[in-house]
Design a protein around this motif. Sequence first.
Motif, PDB file in Angstrom:
ATOM      1  N   HIS A 338       0.737  -1.209   0.046  1.00  0.00           N
ATOM      2  CA  HIS A 338       0.084   0.029  -0.086  1.00  0.00           C
ATOM      3  C   HIS A 338       0.762   1.242  -0.129  1.00  0.00           C
ATOM      4  O   HIS A 338       0.609   2.166  -0.567  1.00  0.00           O
ATOM      5  CB  HIS A 338      -0.951  -0.061   1.316  1.00  0.00           C
ATOM      6  N   LEU A 339       1.900   1.182   0.852  1.00  0.00           N
ATOM      7  CA  LEU A 339       2.993   2.296   1.080  1.00  0.00           C
ATOM      8  C   LEU A 339       3.935   2.296  -0.177  1.00  0.00           C
ATOM      9  O   LEU A 339       4.687   3.105  -0.094  1.00  0.00           O
ATOM     10  CB  LEU A 339       3.251   2.692   2.559  1.00  0.00           C
ATOM     11  N   LEU A 340       4.397   1.343  -0.511  1.00  0.00           N
ATOM     12  CA  LEU A 340       5.499   1.090  -1.300  1.00  0.00           C
ATOM     13  C   LEU A 340       6.747   1.538  -0.582  1.00  0.00           C
ATOM     14  O   LEU A 340       7.611   2.318  -0.923  1.00  0.00           O
ATOM     15  CB  LEU A 340       5.380   1.871  -2.574  1.00  0.00           C
ATOM     16  N   ILE A 341       6.859   1.141   0.591  1.00  0.00           N
ATOM     17  CA  ILE A 341       7.929   1.220   1.296  1.00  0.00           C
ATOM     18  C   ILE A 341       8.856  -0.057   1.414  1.00  0.00           C
ATOM     19  O   ILE A 341       7.943  -1.148   1.676  1.00  0.00           O
ATOM     20  CB  ILE A 341       7.549   1.794   2.758  1.00  0.00           C
ATOM     21  N   ASP A 342      10.171   0.013   1.288  1.00  0.00           N
ATOM     22  CA  ASP A 342      11.086  -1.051   1.274  1.00  0.00           C
ATOM     23  C   ASP A 342      10.828  -1.958   2.182  1.00  0.00           C
ATOM     24  O   ASP A 342      10.834  -1.686   3.602  1.00  0.00           O
ATOM     25  CB  ASP A 342      12.498  -0.526   1.342  1.00  0.00           C
ATOM     26  N   TRP A 343      10.957  -3.493   2.055  1.00  0.00           N
ATOM     27  CA  TRP A 343      10.331  -4.290   3.249  1.00  0.00           C
ATOM     28  C   TRP A 343      11.768  -4.579   4.293  1.00  0.00           C
ATOM     29  O   TRP A 343      11.348  -4.601   5.389  1.00  0.00           O
ATOM     30  CB  TRP A 343      10.594  -5.690   2.571  1.00  0.00           C
ATOM     31  N   ARG A 344      12.938  -3.904   3.958  1.00  0.00           N
ATOM     32  CA  ARG A 344      14.132  -3.803   4.833  1.00  0.00           C
ATOM     33  C   ARG A 344      13.643  -2.593   5.838  1.00  0.00           C
ATOM     34  O   ARG A 344      14.241  -2.843   7.077  1.00  0.00           O
ATOM     35  CB  ARG A 344      15.163  -3.466   4.149  1.00  0.00           C
ATOM     36  N   TRP A 366       9.092 -11.078   6.136  1.00  0.00           N
ATOM     37  CA  TRP A 366       8.866 -10.020   5.414  1.00  0.00           C
ATOM     38  C   TRP A 366       9.000 -10.069   3.932  1.00  0.00           C
ATOM     39  O   TRP A 366       8.362  -9.605   3.162  1.00  0.00           O
ATOM     40  CB  TRP A 366      10.090  -8.835   5.868  1.00  0.00           C
ATOM     41  N   GLN A 367      10.001 -10.820   3.687  1.00  0.00           N
ATOM     42  CA  GLN A 367      10.187 -11.292   1.945  1.00  0.00           C
ATOM     43  C   GLN A 367       8.966 -11.861   1.473  1.00  0.00           C
ATOM     44  O   GLN A 367       8.378 -11.697   0.347  1.00  0.00           O
ATOM     45  CB  GLN A 367      11.411 -11.968   1.686  1.00  0.00           C
ATOM     46  N   TRP A 368       8.231 -12.817   2.504  1.00  0.00           N
ATOM     47  CA  TRP A 368       7.048 -13.491   1.888  1.00  0.00           C
ATOM     48  C   TRP A 368       5.862 -12.270   1.695  1.00  0.00           C
ATOM     49  O   TRP A 368       5.188 -12.355   0.485  1.00  0.00           O
ATOM     50  CB  TRP A 368       6.420 -14.538   2.989  1.00  0.00           C
ATOM     51  N   ALA A 369       5.813 -11.386   2.691  1.00  0.00           N
ATOM     52  CA  ALA A 369       4.776 -10.574   2.537  1.00  0.00           C
ATOM     53  C   ALA A 369       4.840  -9.509   1.356  1.00  0.00           C
ATOM     54  O   ALA A 369       3.925  -9.390   0.683  1.00  0.00           O
ATOM     55  CB  ALA A 369       4.599  -9.757   3.950  1.00  0.00           C
ATOM     56  N   CYS A 370       6.130  -9.279   0.959  1.00  0.00           N
ATOM     57  CA  CYS A 370       6.523  -8.430  -0.075  1.00  0.00           C
ATOM     58  C   CYS A 370       6.365  -9.062  -1.277  1.00  0.00           C
ATOM     59  O   CYS A 370       5.905  -8.459  -2.257  1.00  0.00           O
ATOM     60  CB  CYS A 370       7.984  -7.962   0.106  1.00  0.00           C
ATOM     61  N   GLY A 371       6.637 -10.336  -1.477  1.00  0.00           N
ATOM     62  CA  GLY A 371       6.362 -11.148  -2.604  1.00  0.00           C
ATOM     63  C   GLY A 371       7.898 -11.429  -3.219  1.00  0.00           C
ATOM     64  O   GLY A 371       8.174 -12.269  -4.271  1.00  0.00           O
ATOM     65  N   CYS A 372       9.111 -10.924  -2.641  1.00  0.00           N
ATOM     66  CA  CYS A 372      10.374 -11.119  -3.126  1.00  0.00           C
ATOM     67  C   CYS A 372      11.163 -12.430  -2.650  1.00  0.00           C
ATOM     68  O   CYS A 372      12.166 -12.400  -2.889  1.00  0.00           O
ATOM     69  CB  CYS A 372      11.136  -9.988  -2.848  1.00  0.00           C
ATOM     70  N   GLY A 373      10.592 -13.215  -1.729  1.00  0.00           N
ATOM     71  CA  GLY A 373      11.151 -14.422  -0.927  1.00  0.00           C
ATOM     72  C   GLY A 373      11.081 -15.449  -1.773  1.00  0.00           C
ATOM     73  O   GLY A 373      10.285 -15.678  -2.672  1.00  0.00           O
ATOM     74  N   ASN A 374      11.683 -16.428  -1.093  1.00  0.00           N
ATOM     75  CA  ASN A 374      11.299 -17.758  -1.564  1.00  0.00           C
ATOM     76  C   ASN A 374       9.809 -18.427  -1.212  1.00  0.00           C
ATOM     77  O   ASN A 374       9.484 -17.987   0.109  1.00  0.00           O
ATOM     78  CB  ASN A 374      12.201 -18.868  -1.199  1.00  0.00           C
ATOM     79  N   ASP A 375       9.214 -18.807  -2.233  1.00  0.00           N
ATOM     80  CA  ASP A 375       7.753 -19.461  -1.649  1.00  0.00           C
ATOM     81  C   ASP A 375       7.117 -18.219  -1.190  1.00  0.00           C
ATOM     82  O   ASP A 375       6.355 -18.597  -0.369  1.00  0.00           O
ATOM     83  CB  ASP A 375       7.941 -20.424  -0.635  1.00  0.00           C
ATOM     84  N   ALA A 376       7.175 -17.175  -1.724  1.00  0.00           N
ATOM     85  CA  ALA A 376       6.463 -15.876  -1.133  1.00  0.00           C
ATOM     86  C   ALA A 376       4.967 -15.883  -1.904  1.00  0.00           C
ATOM     87  O   ALA A 376       4.716 -16.530  -2.799  1.00  0.00           O
ATOM     88  CB  ALA A 376       7.072 -14.583  -1.364  1.00  0.00           C
TER      89      ALA A 376
END
Length: 435
Positions: A338-344, A366-376
């Motif tokens: 929603h806010l496009l703020i870096d997962w880090r 966090w990577q799962w929620a963002c979509g950038c992780g493994n099995d996200a």
Amino acid sequence: MSKKEISICWLRRDLRLEDHAALYHALKAPYPVLLLFIFDTKILDKLDNKTDPRLAFIHDTVHQLHTELQSLGSSILVKYGSPEAAWQEVLKTYQVKSVFTNQDYEPYAKERDDALAEYLSSEGISFKSFKDQVIFEKEEITKADGKPYTVFTPYFRQWQQKLNDFYVKEYPVKKYLNNLLQIGPLNIPTLEHMGFERSAMKFPSEDFAAKLQGYEERRDFPADDATTHIGLHLRFGTISIRHAAREALKQKADKWLSELAWRDFYMMILWHFPHTTNQSFKPAYDNIKWRNDEQEFKAWCEGMTGYPIVDAGMRQLNQTGYMHNRVRMIVGSFLTKHLLIDWRWGEAYFAEKLLDYEMASNVGGWQWACGCGNDAAPYFRVFNPELQTKKFDPDFKYINKWLPEYQQKKHVQPIVDHAFARERILKVFKEALAS
């Protein structure tokens, strides 16, 4: 000053005397065993919050261990400083023949232990490390070609197939406690000496077993508080992972057991892919053009986004050092999508606030929620906070508890429209993944 030949059992994330791999092996070895704990300044100096409750928890637990050991005629050696300086002091004072410890899978810990093993070897001292904080580690569960799994479901299938009594069996430490070094009480540095003050935050009980029966049905409903709050105790090892798994098997709490497997999975991922602590598992996601609006990030941190379920979660975190797992997913999705703020940014905030912060699970989550992780979760899956509320907090019990102004209709307006935010994130993510 003792020049008696001894072994050292170095405690880190395993603050207990029972069902303890390294302590068991140390006590069975030929030399009397002295327990050591180091308040590591390389970690503590990075803590801005001088009332960090986790430090109070560790300090209290070390005192409890000290009391237990005194009843056995022994003590715990506690140092404050860098591991290098602490170990030099230890070796000047004691004639150490062997060092026993349990494996830690985080990048800093791996570097620290590799350096120590090399230093001890140069002094003619053996360094032995054991699996203790997970059921399966490193290469114990791999694909047919020997490579690590990067998707949870096939990993979990093999995890379940391999799980048997051997892997959850208790280490019978009590049988060998007479091999502890007999020594008078040693001093423990105070919190004040280390530049900290006691926090007033309360810590969850170690009694998790009673909550396993209703876990699967009620775990997603934050108002029910049906989760075990065991995270803090697993993080610092005040409860053995094997004890947790034995209890789950005994009660046939399969869903909760799978959560322990998720923890193993993320530890394994961190071991094999240490770059994921600050880079996306899927490299294309590092091309995302984050907005990183500092005012919006501040609103998220303070629970002032205007989305009640998000704000209730952040208030719970800030006040208690805990956030319900379903809500963690919602607030993580909201920050990144929603806010496009870096997962880090979110990962770092959780690292500062969560009592049960564990790098592997937090980065993985966090990577799962963002979509950038493994099995996200796929990037186009954007949690709708209102639908999540209807589904998991339909009577607003959780929201009203942590966000009393919502009930009084004094809550702030949403800082972004859901439909607009969803369109924006899809466009930005598509562009990043196409580049």
